[in-house]
Design a protein around this motif. Structure first.
Motif, PDB file in Angstrom:
ATOM      1  N   ARG A 292      16.229  -0.686  40.319  1.00  0.00           N
ATOM      2  CA  ARG A 292      17.470  -0.441  40.730  1.00  0.00           C
ATOM      3  C   ARG A 292      18.469  -1.325  39.800  1.00  0.00           C
ATOM      4  NH1 ARG A 292      16.824   1.047  47.225  1.00  0.00           N
ATOM      5  NH2 ARG A 292      14.980   2.352  46.747  1.00  0.00           N
TER       6      ARG A 292
ATOM      7  N   THR B 253      21.724   0.189  50.686  1.00  0.00           N
ATOM      8  CA  THR B 253      20.839   0.558  51.905  1.00  0.00           C
ATOM      9  C   THR B 253      19.673   1.371  51.084  1.00  0.00           C
ATOM     10  OG1 THR B 253      21.758   2.793  52.343  1.00  0.00           O
ATOM     11  CG2 THR B 253      22.434   1.005  53.818  1.00  0.00           C
ATOM     12  N   GLU B 254      18.608   1.681  51.765  1.00  0.00           N
ATOM     13  CA  GLU B 254      17.509   2.410  51.117  1.00  0.00           C
ATOM     14  C   GLU B 254      17.630   3.844  50.634  1.00  0.00           C
ATOM     15  OE1 GLU B 254      14.481   0.988  50.180  1.00  0.00           O
ATOM     16  OE2 GLU B 254      15.412  -0.814  50.797  1.00  0.00           O
ATOM     17  N   LYS B 255      18.872   4.334  51.338  1.00  0.00           N
ATOM     18  CA  LYS B 255      19.401   5.771  50.950  1.00  0.00           C
ATOM     19  C   LYS B 255      20.021   5.668  49.437  1.00  0.00           C
ATOM     20  CE  LYS B 255      20.495   7.038  55.552  1.00  0.00           C
ATOM     21  NZ  LYS B 255      21.397   7.386  56.725  1.00  0.00           N
ATOM     22  N   ASP B 256      20.502   4.524  49.061  1.00  0.00           N
ATOM     23  CA  ASP B 256      21.088   4.211  47.853  1.00  0.00           C
ATOM     24  C   ASP B 256      19.884   4.051  46.750  1.00  0.00           C
ATOM     25  OD1 ASP B 256      22.574   3.565  45.645  1.00  0.00           O
ATOM     26  OD2 ASP B 256      23.535   1.677  46.508  1.00  0.00           O
ATOM     27  N   ARG B 257      19.653   4.972  46.224  1.00  0.00           N
ATOM     28  CA  ARG B 257      18.574   4.969  45.254  1.00  0.00           C
ATOM     29  C   ARG B 257      19.030   4.243  43.737  1.00  0.00           C
ATOM     30  NH1 ARG B 257      14.329   4.438  48.058  1.00  0.00           N
ATOM     31  NH2 ARG B 257      14.004   6.434  49.420  1.00  0.00           N
TER      32      ARG B 257
ATOM     33  N   GLU C 173      29.522   2.264  53.593  1.00  0.00           N
ATOM     34  CA  GLU C 173      28.488   3.171  54.113  1.00  0.00           C
ATOM     35  C   GLU C 173      27.398   3.534  52.798  1.00  0.00           C
ATOM     36  OE1 GLU C 173      29.167   6.271  56.557  1.00  0.00           O
ATOM     37  OE2 GLU C 173      30.894   5.199  57.522  1.00  0.00           O
ATOM     38  N   ASN C 174      26.254   3.587  52.943  1.00  0.00           N
ATOM     39  CA  ASN C 174      25.225   3.962  52.133  1.00  0.00           C
ATOM     40  C   ASN C 174      25.202   3.267  50.606  1.00  0.00           C
ATOM     41  OD1 ASN C 174      24.167   5.943  53.938  1.00  0.00           O
ATOM     42  ND2 ASN C 174      25.473   7.613  53.182  1.00  0.00           N
TER      43      ASN C 174
END
Length: 137
Positions: free
Chosen positions: A50, A26-30, A22-23
């Protein structure tokens, strides 16, 4: 393209892709590059803002640019003219893939049990012709 019998593990269970964390990726993971996590390749390369986590060992091999069709070679010369591949029929392209598949897959099988063999026919330069081979161990 592997048949169903080859996707079964030695203990009789069927192999399947693991669930993603999870996360992460994804775009939530900066912090981590989601595209690199999914494909092992990023269009920004070393300029990506990144993090690219390079594994120390893996069951999957990524061989960049191993498979090239007539149209992909033409697009390599001119990245802006993606219509260049239209000069070749789908049958010609498919036959070239079958020749490649029949030539290369037995060589990979000499090393170990192949679980997945995937070829990227994407026209994007960072994905073009990438071959992914996943081994059981």
């Amino acid at each position: 393209m592997l048949d169903q019998a080859e996707s079964q593990l030695e203990n009789g269970t069927t192999w399947h892709n693991p669930e993603p964390p999870e996360n992460i990726g994804t775009e939530k993971d900066r912090a981590n590059c989601p595209f690199y996590i999914k494909t092992g390749s990023c269009r920004f390369g070393d300029r990506c803002s990144r993090k690219h986590n390079y594994p120390t060992s893996s069951q999957t091999l990524l061989i960049r640019g191993m498979f090239v069709t007539f149209g992909m070679e033409q697009c390599r010369r001119d990245d802006y003219d993606t219509d260049a591949s239209l000069e070749y029929s789908e049958e010609e392209t498919y036959q070239q893939f079958l020749d490649f598949y029949e030539d290369v897959l037995p060589e990979f099988k000499n090393v170990g049990k192949v679980i997945q063999f995937k070829v990227s026919c994407n026209f994007e330069p960072h994905l073009r012709g990438n071959v992914y081979v996943q081994y059981q161990s």
